[in-house]
Design an enzyme around this catalytic site. Structure first.
Site, PDB file in Angstrom:
ATOM      1  N   ASP A  15     -48.813  14.603 -21.230  1.00 24.69           N
ATOM      2  CA  ASP A  15     -48.613  13.308 -20.579  1.00 24.69           C
ATOM      3  C   ASP A  15     -49.332  12.205 -21.369  1.00 24.69           C
ATOM      4  OD1 ASP A  15     -47.838  11.749 -18.061  1.00 24.69           O
ATOM      5  OD2 ASP A  15     -50.000  11.392 -18.181  1.00 24.69           O
ATOM      6  N   LYS A  20     -47.813   8.862 -23.546  1.00 24.63           N
ATOM      7  CA  LYS A  20     -48.281   7.481 -23.399  1.00 24.63           C
ATOM      8  C   LYS A  20     -48.690   6.905 -24.746  1.00 24.63           C
ATOM      9  CE  LYS A  20     -49.768   8.254 -18.669  1.00 24.63           C
ATOM     10  NZ  LYS A  20     -50.809   8.836 -17.837  1.00 24.63           N
TER      11      LYS A  20
END
Ligand code: NAI
Ligand SMILES: N[C@@H](CC=O)C(=O)O
Ligand code: NA
Length: 817
Positions: free
Chosen positions: A680, A684
């Protein structure tokens, strides 16, 4: 004195006639001069008479319809006349019905319906309604006179659309009124008479015309048109729910607005009033206290940029092009004279200044005939290839913005075309006269409703702008967004002029739609009881099909499936808001395609929540880049989950329980392995690097994992949690080491020199990232401008409330465009 005209619905029932009488009593009470009352046939009667005449000409029986006609009139007489007055009224009406029957019998025998006979049949509508109403009125007013307009409105013998002999007519009307000054005249609308005493009719909008003729002849103070709507509106209310009534219009604006569609009045009939500058007031019989619309030559200055939007929903265009018309004077004269000779009405014309093509619009029923006659007329030019073959396009519509305020006001056409373009409405042709009070565009008929609503929202900014949202995902973020939208809708309307209607919702099981907006109180029940099983392809097809204005697709899932449709959605001129990071962190090519396609189609692609949830990180970076800054370095903590874990994994705490708590608090991805594995965070950093101008791929990001091998390889979420227990020693060691050195654990991402790394670090109190709590994210941008001290954004970067709020903010930003 005033002329009051009542339309078909105003005389259509006993109840409406009672209202008519009340209106009339007020008028008589307030005005010294007696009014002239013009009446239409009872609602539906003209059509009934026309079909009876057609039936008779085709040998069909008409007795049942005749009986129905009688019944409707007699019922009103019985309801509104005292018993002793009923018989004379029945007798008068019966005489007419007998005449009508004889006439129809004649048509039936001859099997022939001439325009002359047709006019005579139709005239019974106004004659009967006026006899009936005048008899009823005689019970309430002292002097009442029934006037058969055929006696005073004199026309030629063009049956069906007779031309008025104005001079003679005015003389006859004046004389009639002079002789009956003390009486209220009840005049049959629509009908007139020729020199030979035969009945003629005045064509479309005929009763309004009767009112205008009487008004002009008698120099009336005002002509009132009593109908069943609240005056003229800014657009067709059947298509534009936010359409509102206009209080004042000039004659020109009324002509332009009601030329298309608006059935309130038929403007050519107003010309006699227009020439004498007599105000026309349109009022609603069923809401008499409503002010209605005044049409006058001396309107007060209006603050509205336009007065309204009119439309015709079915036209065809014909396009003629070729070198044969360039610089050739008389070419268009020849073309349009030909069409005039053939009685083909041209609705709109455009010609480019290169003179290489002429486009004009006609009604669908005229299309084929226009083509035939043009091909005959220009046969030689076609053979010599000086003209190309005529191209016809059908199923088109005209939308026109109208208002005298547009004159000399720059930006009006910009506003129109922006609204159309943003909603993906292709403009086929444009016409604006140099008078500047009408800009007309031709668009596909299927886009008309969307275009009308979008343009209405764009011009009437004092009203709320409606966004139509199609939302995917009803989990943590999706349902929180609905709750926020619901709680905040009044504020949004009042302060931002925005109304969000959720027009479609889908999760993995079900989907539901409502173009008026799904209730955000009951959306859960709606989706549960919906007959539609979830089908993403269908969901998107339906969203396109509904063709709603200001449409946005919101992806609140963690699924790769919706990503496949983004490009297609942009191509349908629908904006996308997403908190799903999978799209932007896929291949660089895909990331670029999304951005480029959205831009090419003039729609938005907003994804603030892809990084740091609601924290303004993506927008900050965008502003830096757009203003010409250059990112030298980014350092950040962007996993809210890992941040929370390291801020709480202290003392006796065990790693497993802290991870569970992060999930329960809604910080983790649906699959917490995505957070803990660094995936994750990688997504980003990749999105940030790309937005900072680096064409990077996932493989370019170097990740140091915080997990031991066993946890990384866990096959399910359950197994994963189990490994957190069995590998407890691994995590405890990390924690103890940090605590021993007076440091804290931090998972830090860095972008520098075109390289991205994510590493686990132990930092002491001197490090700017030392002081964090909860699910805090922190990002520091070192740029050419922020070189000495970086620009820092810090705060909670995970959780349903802050994420949904970020999606919400994207929606509001979109609404402003
Ligand atoms: N939790 C957070 O703090 C943040 C979350 N996000 C993102 O928000 C997104 C949603 O997260 P949650 O709401 O926690 O997930 P969730 O698992 O609670 O909800 C996902 C929803 O999407 C639906 N869904 C999945 N695939 C679908 C499909 N193909 N068609 C229709 N519906 C489908 C599911 O039925 C479910 O209703 C994720 O992409 C996540 O990365 C972004 C920023 C912060
Ligand atoms: N799971 C994410 C939520 C935000 O994107 C995180 O923990 O940071
Ligand atoms: Na953000």
């Amino acid at each position: 004195m005033k002329v009051l005209k009542f339309g078909g619905t105003s005389v259509g029932s006993a109840a409406s006639i009672q209202t008519l009488l009340t209106i009339l009593k007020d008028e008589v009470k307030n005005e010294a001069a007696k009014p002239v009352v013009v009446l239409s046939a009872m609602g539906g009667v003209t059509n009934l008479l026309a079909s009876m005449a057609e039936d008779a000409a085709n040998g069909k029986e008409f007795t049942a319809q005749l009986a129905e006609l009688e019944r409707r009139h007699f019922e009103v007489v019985k309801a509104l006349l005292d018993v002793q007055n009923q018989n004379p009224a029945f007798t008068r009406l019966k005489i007419h019905f007998n005449q009508l029957e004889e006439l129809l019998q004649g048509i039936l025998t001859l099997r022939e319906l001439t325009p002359k006979t047709r006019d005579q049949v139709l005239s019974f509508g106004e004659r009967c309604s006026t006899i009936m109403v005048s008899k009823i009125a005689a019970q309430h007013f002292k002097d009442v006179l029934y006037v058969d307009a055929a006696e005073v409105i004199k026309t030629d013998s063009a049956f069906g659309n007779a031309k008025v002999n104005t001079e003679l007519t005015e003389l006859l009307i004046k004389t009639l009124q002079q002789e009956n000054k003390d009486k209220i005249l009840f005049v049959t609308g629509f009908i007139a008479g020729n020199d030979a005493g035969q009945t003629t009719t005045l064509g479309r909008g005929g009763s309004d015309y009767t009112a205008a003729i009487f008004g002009a002849a008698l120099n009336a103070k005002e002509i009132q048109i009593w109908t069943d709507v609240n005056g003229m509106m800014t657009a067709d209310p059947r298509m534009v729910k936010k359409a509102f009534s206009l209080t004042e219009l000039t004659y020109t604006e009324a002509m332009e607005l009601s030329y298309f569609g608006a059935k309130v009045i038929y403007p050519p009939t107003m010309i006699p009033a227009f020439l004498k500058k007599i105000p026309i007031v349109i009022k609603n019989t069923f809401e008499p206290e409503f002010v209605g619309t005044v049409i006058r030559h001396d309107c007060k200055a209006s603050t509205l940029p336009i007065k309204g939007i009119s439309s015709i929903n079915n036209i065809s265009i014909l396009n003629l092009e070729g070198s044969g018309m360039v610089g050739k004077s008389g070419f268009s004269g020849r073309l349009f004279s030909l069409l005039a000779r053939e009685q083909i009405n041209i609705i709109l014309i455009t010609q480019s200044s290169s003179e290489h093509s002429i486009t004009f619009a006609v009604s669908p029923q005229d299309t084929e005939r226009a083509k035939q006659v043009i091909e005959q007329e220009f046969e030689l030019e076609l053979l010599a290839k000086k003209l190309e073959h005529l191209v016809i396009e059908k199923n088109l519509a005209i939308l026109a913005v109208v208002g005298e305020n547009m004159k000399q006001t720059p930006g009006m056409s910009g506003k129109l075309f922006h609204a159309l373009g943003r909603n993906g409405v292709n403009v086929r042709a444009i016409a604006q006269g140099s008078s500047e009070y009408n800009i007309s565009v031709i668009i596909s008929a299927q886009d008309l409703s969307k275009a009308l609503n979008a343009v209405h929202d764009a011009f009437f900014v004092q009203l709320t702008k409606t966004l139509h949202a199609f939302c995917l995902g009803t989990g943590n973020i999706g349902k929180t967004l609905f709750a926020q939208l619901n709680a905040h809708s009044d504020y949004l309307k009042e302060h931002n002029g925005i109304q969000v209607k959720v027009a479609g919702i889908s999760n993995t099981r079900k989907m539901t739609f409502n173009s008026d907006g799904i209730s955000l109180d009951t959306w859960q029940d709606d989706i549960e009881s919906s007959p539609y099983s979830a089908d993403l392809k269908e969901f998107i097809a339906k969203m396109k099909d509904m063709n709603l204005p200001n449409c946005v697709f919101i992806d609140n899932t963690a699924s790769p499936k919706p990503i496949e449709f983004y490009e297609d959605i942009f191509k349908a001129n629908i904006s996308v808001i997403t908190c799903n990071k999978i799209g932007n962190s896929g291949s660089y090519k895909q990331y670029r395609t999304f951005k480029d396609t959205a831009r090419r189609h003039g729609v938005d692609f907003f994804y603030e929540t892809n990084v740091g949830a609601g924290l303004p990180i993506i927008n900050t970076l965008k502003n830096l880049m757009n203003s010409g800054d250059r990112v030298q370095r980014i350092e950040a903590i962007l996993s809210g989950t890992i941040s929370f874990i390291f801020n709480n994994f202290k003392g006796d705490a065990n790693f497993h329980d802290v991870v569970k708590e992060a999930q329960e608090k809604g910080y983790t991805e649906p699959d917490p392995r995505d957070d803990l594995s660094g995936k994750d965070f990688m997504r980003k950093m990749l999105i940030l690097a790309r937005d900072a101008g680096y064409a990077m791929e996932e493989a370019d990001v170097e990740i140091q994992s915080v997990l031991p091998k066993a946890s990384l390889e866990a096959k399910s979420v359950e197994d994963f949690y189990a490994t957190l227990k069995t590998e407890d020693a691994h995590f405890a060691k990390l924690k103890d080491q940090a605590e021993k050195d007076g440091k804290v654990l931090r998972y830090i991402g860095k972008l520098e020199d075109g390289k991205v790394t994510i590493t686990l670090q132990m930092v002491d109190e001197n490090h700017p990232f030392y002081m964090l709590s909860g699910s805090d994210n922190i990002i520091s941008f070192t740029t050419d401008r922020y070189k000495e001290r970086p620009l820092v954004v810090k705060g909670p970067g995970a959780g349903a409330e802050v994420t949904a709020a970020g999606v919400f903010a994207d929606l509001i930003n979109l609404g402003a465009n």
